[in-house]
Design an enzyme around this catalytic site. Structure first.
Site, mmCIF file in Angstrom:
data_model
loop_
_atom_site.group_PDB
_atom_site.id
_atom_site.type_symbol
_atom_site.label_atom_id
_atom_site.label_comp_id
_atom_site.label_asym_id
_atom_site.label_seq_id
_atom_site.Cartn_x
_atom_site.Cartn_y
_atom_site.Cartn_z
ATOM 1 N N ASP A 1 24.928 50.995 53.380
ATOM 2 C CA ASP A 1 24.212 50.802 54.648
ATOM 3 C C ASP A 1 23.048 51.793 54.805
ATOM 4 O OD1 ASP A 1 23.441 50.205 57.226
ATOM 5 O OD2 ASP A 1 25.464 50.205 58.050
ATOM 6 N N SER B 1 24.494 56.658 64.021
ATOM 7 C CA SER B 1 24.176 55.874 62.833
ATOM 8 C C SER B 1 22.889 56.384 62.235
ATOM 9 C CB SER B 1 24.020 54.411 63.192
ATOM 10 O OG SER B 1 25.267 53.809 63.123
ATOM 11 N N HIS C 1 21.503 48.852 58.988
ATOM 12 C CA HIS C 1 21.656 48.195 60.287
ATOM 13 C C HIS C 1 20.730 48.777 61.351
ATOM 14 C CE1 HIS C 1 24.828 51.275 61.440
ATOM 15 N NE2 HIS C 1 24.318 51.065 62.630
HETATM 16 N N1 ARG Z 1 29.632 49.486 63.735
HETATM 17 C C1 ARG Z 1 28.405 50.103 63.378
HETATM 18 C C2 ARG Z 1 27.679 50.616 64.647
HETATM 19 O O1 ARG Z 1 28.163 50.571 65.709
HETATM 20 C C3 ARG Z 1 27.541 49.231 62.540
HETATM 21 C C4 ARG Z 1 27.020 47.984 63.170
HETATM 22 C C5 ARG Z 1 26.158 47.115 62.312
HETATM 23 N N2 ARG Z 1 26.874 46.241 61.450
HETATM 24 C C6 ARG Z 1 27.404 45.037 61.828
HETATM 25 N N3 ARG Z 1 28.050 44.313 60.937
HETATM 26 N N4 ARG Z 1 27.258 44.547 63.026
HETATM 27 O O2 ARG Z 1 26.503 50.574 64.791
HETATM 28 N N1 ASP Z 2 27.673 52.349 63.946
HETATM 29 C C1 ASP Z 2 27.397 53.287 65.009
HETATM 30 C C2 ASP Z 2 25.897 53.438 65.277
HETATM 31 O O1 ASP Z 2 25.125 52.514 65.071
HETATM 32 C C3 ASP Z 2 28.046 54.594 64.748
HETATM 33 C C4 ASP Z 2 29.384 54.671 65.393
HETATM 34 O O2 ASP Z 2 29.561 54.065 66.449
HETATM 35 O O3 ASP Z 2 30.216 55.399 64.882
HETATM 36 O O4 ASP Z 2 25.443 54.404 65.832
#
Ligand code: ARG
Ligand code: ASP
Length: 721
Positions: free
Chosen positions: A229, A657, A87
């Protein structure tokens, strides 16, 4: 003997619990030794502090990079190979994709260096040096007249000081090097960072989204998780190893340091640590700011994005071209949306308002005893500001979520001054140049990632919601047209402006650009709409800015008071996109009564979730074949299952991330990519029993590179044991 040791460990660790919870904390590397090192060792760490951070020699921190602008990455080979999340690489993989070669869907693997794909605009940043410059900054702040009262937090002011400190010669001699001073604890402490920025970063490999984004938005912010990921990039440099813009003659960077990789995994309660660049946290909020966040910021976001995403998804599911165009936009919209839901859940479930209130009250009592009226005063100021800005803040969030971000044509070019000036002038060459520039801009907007039908549909939904909530007098001025010309009929209004605007379609734009006139631009309905939204944005920003100086100074004093009250307790500052270390243990958790989530997921779970009729849970055939054949190579668990992801109590946030997750010897065992939604409230207040970092197991990464993609040459570069 063993019993005594365990007892001593308990007393020792227990003693620290009184201060901050063991797993809480985003620690600054230069302070590790004095703050936390003993506890890290008690939990099992086998390294010395200087193995992790050494001010003069190479250490683990040299293998950790900022990836792009908002993620972390880690160097894993002597040839500059970098791992980060899928991502984090997503928008770059998307840029490289088209219907003809859809790397988002199919994945991408460069089998030779010549096949690695350059990504103009993508950078990787190393942190060369970290210095406490608090005295230096404070002495300058004392000398400088500061008309705004905001210099003490201003990046411009602070970065100027940083450049003054190093001197121009240093920056000229060191290519790609920049210096930066950042405030910590609301401006009670300052650190300077010397950074080296590489700008030739090439895409080496990415799994298909059905692995790299498996579970997509349904599983996002969820544990148990089954996403691979990760993506792979490579840093290139000039022949001397210096940063250089993309060039065919650039060569792979030979870095100072790269991580060793361990395929041994770790067990429950084993030590794990993460180094990376957490973006923002709000640990030092008062109770009023907690409520404001829940009732204004998050509430507006949840309501508006829910509506917008529904409309967007409908269009994406109808048309594969729209799906590619809007993939990244949709993902980033739902991401913050679900985070807001989880944060509000935690605020209520754990009564964060009460937690912060107790902290405030403790400080008030302490200040009274010691006669420090400035701290209670700061607390009062914060309460007053939150109450005074309530209405403006609500309007501002509504405007941003529903209009500025919600509707894409709300950012149709509104700063057309250079073009208008050129058209008004006589200079033909200047006109040509501006027209050309403007066409490129608009064409890019219209063609690359934009679908007018989708935007139109979303705009109707957004405008209806916005107008039903915000009173007419507080709406952008141009909206009066909707009532006057269209009798309040939003559908007609939106259709009409798409029909008539220069920016409404390629045909309209091409007709305009043949005979561009100032008049046509100035009466263009989308232009007028966009301008009106932006004028309202400006007005609200100005009104809200009048609180900034008082707020910043009260927050500064409040944090100062807390630090003073806590004395020599080991504190840590809120995240601010600077290099931090967090440590904890591999651990599952109980999400609710009588339920328990284990800490490790495996490929069995991918197969359980498989659903060929739901794009989010499609499993690629090749992965199924490997699963059926149990062809897991040396990467499987002792019981023969293939590990996919694990959970740990490390205190991470957005920006972490892609962060390397390391075992007690500092070897790479995973790549952090998410948190569970029950834990996102940890940005305001750490939640020991709920909060978990979600980490892709490095064995799954290696398995995909090796067995799925057959990119064995990449494994040969790495130091895998
Ligand atoms: N929650 C994670 C973060 O904040 C991954 C986001 C990317 N994935 C998604 N399905 N939007 O970055
Ligand atoms: N998914 C998040 C990021 O892109 C990580 C988190 O918020 O824990 O940095």
């Amino acid at each position: 003997m063993l019993k005594i040791r365990v007892f001593l460990l308990f007393v020792f660790v227990g003693g620290l619990f009184v201060q901050t919870r063991a797993d809480e904390g985003m620690w600054l590397l230069p302070l590790l030794k004095q703050q936390r090192f003993a506890e890290m060792q008690a939990l099992g760490l086998k390294l010395q502090d200087y193995d992790i951070y050494h001010p003069d020699n190479s250490s683990l921190k040299d293998a950790v990079v900022v990836f792009g602008s908002g993620c972390t990455g880690e160097v894993v080979s002597p040839n500059g190979l970098v791992l980060t999340n899928h991502h984090c690489g997503y928008s770059w993989i998307q840029q490289q994709s088209s219907l003809a070669h859809d790397y988002l869907t199919d994945g991408f693997w460069a089998m030779t260096k010549a096949q690695e794909l350059p990504n103009p605009g993508l950078t990787v940043t190393f942190i060369e040096k970290i210095e406490d410059v608090t005295d230096y900054v404070l002495s300058h702040l004392k000398q400088d007249p500061d008309s705004t009262g905001m210099n003490f937090l201003s990046p411009r002011y602070l970065n100027n000081l940083a450049r003054e400190k190093t001197g121009p010669a240093f920056l000229q001699e060191h290519i790609g090097v920049e210096v930066e001073i950042k405030p910590f604890y609301g401006g009670n402490q300052y650190f300077m960072f010397t950074k080296k920025i590489y700008s030739d970063v090439r895409l080496v490999g990415a799994p298909p989204s059905s692995i790299g984004k498996f579970g997509a938005d349904t599983d996002n912010w969820m544990w148990p998780r089954h996403t691979g990921d990760f993506s792979v990039f490579r840093i290139y440099a000039d022949a001397n190893g210096n940063p250089a813009p993309y060039s065919e003659t650039n060569v792979p960077l030979h870095p100072k340091r790269w991580f060793k990789i361990s395929t041994q995994g770790i067990e429950d309660d084993d030590f794990a640590m993460m180094i990376g660049f957490p973006g923002r946290t709000y640990k030092y909020y008062t109770s009023w700011e907690v409520a404001e966040r829940r009732d204004i910021d998050n509430a507006v976001r949840i309501n508006i994005r829910n509506l917008r995403q529904e409309a967007m998804l409908e269009e994406m599911l109808k048309d594969p071209a729209v799906r590619i165009q809007y993939a990244s936009k949709y993902a980033s919209s739902t991401n913050a949306y679900k985070n807001a839901i989880g944060t509000n859940w935690a605020i209520n479930k754990r009564n964060f308002e009460q937690v912060k209130r107790e902290e405030q009250e403790k400080l008030i009592l302490w200040s009274k005893q010691l006669d420090k009226p400035e701290y209670p005063k700061a607390i009062q100021t914060l309460e007053r500001i939150v109450s005074a800005r309530k209405d403006l803040r609500f309007r501002s969030w509504m405007l941003d979520e529903a209009l500025s971000r919600g509707i894409e044509f709300a950012s149709a070019p509104v700063t057309l001054k250079p073009l208008i000036d050129a058209l008004n002038g006589k200079d033909k060459a200047a006109q040509e140049k501006e027209i050309h520039f403007f066409s490129t801009l608009v064409n890019h907007f219209l063609n690359k990632n934009y679908s007018p039908e989708t935007d139109m549909k979303i705009a109707k939904v957004m405008l209806k919601e916005y107008r039903s909530i915000i009173p007419a007098a507080s709406q952008p001025a141009y909206f009066a047209q909707i009532d006057k010309q269209y009798k309040g009929d939003i559908d007609r209004f939106v259709e009409a402006i798409f029909k008539h605007s220069i920016f409404g379609s390629e045909t309209n734009f091409n007709a305009f650009i043949k005979h561009p006139t100032v008049k046509a631009l100035e009466k263009d309905p989308m232009f007028l709409f966009a301008k009106s939204v932006q004028d309202e944005r400006k007005a609200l920003t100005e009104a809200l800015n009048t609180f900034d100086t008082d707020y910043a100074s009260a927050h500064h004093d409040y944090v100062k008071g807390l630090l003073e009250m806590y004395g020599d307790r080991a504190n840590f500052p809120d995240a601010n996109s600077t290099l931090r270390l967090t440590y904890g243990q591999k651990k599952g958790y109980a999400p609710r009564d009588a339920d328990y989530y284990q800490s490790q997921t495996t490929l069995e779970g991918v197969m359980e979730k498989e659903d060929p009729n739901n794009w989010e849970f499609v499993v690629p055939q090749r992965l199924k074949d490997l699963y059926d054949a149990r062809d897991f190579g040396p990467y499987c668990l002792k019981d023969g299952r293939m590990p996919v992801a694990f959970a740990a109590t490390t205190h991470s946030t957005g920006g972490n991330s892609g962060s390397p997750v390391l075992n007690n010897k500092g070897e790479l065992i995973g790549i952090n990519f998410d948190r569970n939604w029950e834990g996102v409230g940890g940005d305001l207040q750490y939640l020991p029993d709920y909060q978990r970092s979600i980490i892709v197991d490095i064995r799954y990464v290696l398995f995909i590179i090796d067995k799925y993609a057959g990119a064995v040459h990449l494994l040969e570069e790495m130091d895998v044991k």
